[in-house]
Design a protein around this motif. Structure first.
Motif, short mmCIF file in Angstrom:
data_model
loop_
_atom_site.label_atom_id
_atom_site.label_comp_id
_atom_site.label_asym_id
_atom_site.label_seq_id
_atom_site.Cartn_x
_atom_site.Cartn_y
_atom_site.Cartn_z
N PRO A 200 0.83 -1.21 0.00
CA PRO A 200 0.00 0.00 0.00
C PRO A 200 0.87 1.26 0.00
O PRO A 200 1.87 1.33 0.70
CB PRO A 200 -0.78 -0.10 1.31
CG PRO A 200 -0.70 -1.52 1.72
CD PRO A 200 0.56 -2.07 1.14
N GLY A 201 0.48 2.23 -0.78
CA GLY A 201 1.19 3.50 -0.85
C GLY A 201 2.37 3.50 -1.80
O GLY A 201 2.96 4.55 -2.06
N GLU A 202 2.72 2.36 -2.34
CA GLU A 202 3.89 2.27 -3.21
C GLU A 202 3.69 3.04 -4.51
O GLU A 202 4.63 3.68 -5.00
CB GLU A 202 4.21 0.81 -3.51
CG GLU A 202 5.66 0.55 -3.73
CD GLU A 202 6.03 -0.92 -3.69
OE1 GLU A 202 7.08 -1.23 -4.28
OE2 GLU A 202 5.30 -1.73 -3.11
N LEU A 203 2.50 3.00 -5.07
CA LEU A 203 2.24 3.74 -6.31
C LEU A 203 2.30 5.25 -6.08
O LEU A 203 2.85 5.99 -6.89
CB LEU A 203 0.87 3.37 -6.89
CG LEU A 203 0.81 2.09 -7.71
CD1 LEU A 203 -0.60 1.87 -8.26
CD2 LEU A 203 1.82 2.11 -8.83
N PRO B 230 0.14 -6.77 -8.53
CA PRO B 230 -1.06 -6.78 -7.68
C PRO B 230 -0.71 -6.28 -6.28
O PRO B 230 0.43 -6.41 -5.83
CB PRO B 230 -1.45 -8.26 -7.66
CG PRO B 230 -0.17 -8.99 -7.87
CD PRO B 230 0.66 -8.11 -8.79
N ARG B 231 -1.70 -5.73 -5.62
CA ARG B 231 -1.49 -5.19 -4.27
C ARG B 231 -1.47 -6.32 -3.24
O ARG B 231 -2.19 -7.30 -3.36
CB ARG B 231 -2.61 -4.21 -3.94
CG ARG B 231 -2.38 -3.49 -2.67
CD ARG B 231 -3.31 -2.32 -2.50
NE ARG B 231 -3.13 -1.81 -1.16
CZ ARG B 231 -4.09 -1.36 -0.42
NH1 ARG B 231 -5.30 -1.28 -0.89
NH2 ARG B 231 -3.85 -0.94 0.80
N VAL B 232 -0.62 -6.18 -2.23
CA VAL B 232 -0.54 -7.15 -1.13
C VAL B 232 -1.86 -7.13 -0.38
O VAL B 232 -2.38 -6.07 -0.04
CB VAL B 232 0.62 -6.80 -0.18
CG1 VAL B 232 0.58 -7.66 1.07
CG2 VAL B 232 1.95 -6.93 -0.87
N ALA B 233 -2.41 -8.31 -0.12
CA ALA B 233 -3.66 -8.40 0.62
C ALA B 233 -3.38 -8.30 2.11
O ALA B 233 -2.36 -8.77 2.61
CB ALA B 233 -4.35 -9.72 0.31
N GLY B 234 -4.28 -7.66 2.84
CA GLY B 234 -4.19 -7.63 4.28
C GLY B 234 -3.31 -6.55 4.87
O GLY B 234 -3.05 -6.55 6.06
N GLU B 235 -2.82 -5.64 4.07
CA GLU B 235 -2.01 -4.54 4.60
C GLU B 235 -2.69 -3.22 4.29
O GLU B 235 -3.41 -3.09 3.31
CB GLU B 235 -0.61 -4.53 3.96
CG GLU B 235 0.32 -5.54 4.51
CD GLU B 235 1.77 -5.30 4.07
OE1 GLU B 235 2.63 -5.98 4.62
OE2 GLU B 235 2.02 -4.45 3.20
N SER B 236 -2.44 -2.24 5.16
CA SER B 236 -2.96 -0.90 4.93
C SER B 236 -1.86 0.11 5.20
O SER B 236 -0.91 -0.18 5.93
CB SER B 236 -4.17 -0.62 5.83
OG SER B 236 -3.75 -0.51 7.16
N VAL B 237 -2.00 1.28 4.64
CA VAL B 237 -1.01 2.33 4.84
C VAL B 237 -0.95 2.71 6.32
O VAL B 237 0.13 2.80 6.91
CB VAL B 237 -1.32 3.57 3.97
CG1 VAL B 237 -0.41 4.73 4.33
CG2 VAL B 237 -1.18 3.23 2.51
#
Length: 187
Positions: free
Chosen positions: A26-29, A84-91
């Motif tokens: 999350p937040g990488e883009l 694809p985005r990692v599941a289960g993580e948030s910023v």
């Protein structure tokens, strides 16, 4: 604070670029886009130094460096777009937790208070608040470590290296002179 969230992280280092092989955190883009934009701004500023006058012009090295930054940050950003985005993580939980934001805000406040209050009171406030927040120890320990560290830093930089720091509300020069007079033996 140092507890590892085991439901989605095994506690090992995530030194792999992006944290996980073949996935985007999350937040990488957003970070990648900011790097591309920042690199473009720096390239424009480097071009403003002297333009494309000659290879020996003052802006040549800054332009070459920032051009490499633009290319590499764009490559990384485009690569991350496909992942694809990692599941289960948030910023908020995994990338930029609240304590990081609080310390960042405290650093901004430190910058604003440094000139009007001076180095000693501003640093004392910052160190006490940061240690209390991060170490979660008692007030006596927090004050002792914060003020002891501050005293050590002040002695090294102000007395030994004679680095001038913003005096603010503390009459620092008068205190130093009084200490010098004490050790001078009334001469």
């Amino acid at each position: 604070m140092s507890r590892i969230e085991t439901e989605h992280h095994d506690g090992t280092s995530d030194a792999t670029p992006g944290g996980y092989e073949g996935q985007r955190r999350p937040g990488e883009l957003v970070f990648g886009a900011l790097m591309v934009i920042g690199s473009l701004v720096l390239l424009w500023n480097a071009y403003g130094i002297s333009g494309f006058e000659a290879l020996s012009a003052p802006g040549t090295v800054p332009m070459a460096t920032t051009a490499v930054m633009v290319v590499t940050s764009a490559i990384i950003f485009l690569r991350d777009l496909r992942l694809p985005r990692v599941a289960g993580e948030s910023v908020a939980k995994d990338i930029l937790p609240g304590v990081v934001l609080i310390i960042a805000l405290m650093l901004v406040a430190y910058g604003f208070l440094l000139k009007p209050l001076g180095f000693l009171p501003t640093s004392a406030l910052f160190l006490i608040a940061a240690l209390k927040l991060l170490a979660r120890r008692g007030w006596l320990w927090t004050a002792f470590v914060a003020l002891g560290s501050l005293l050590l830093v002040w002695i090294v930089f102000r007395i030994v290296f004679t680095v001038l720091m913003p005096a603010g509300i503390v009459p620092e020069a008068e205190v130093i002179q009084a200490v010098r007079n004490l050790f001078a033996g009334g001469q």
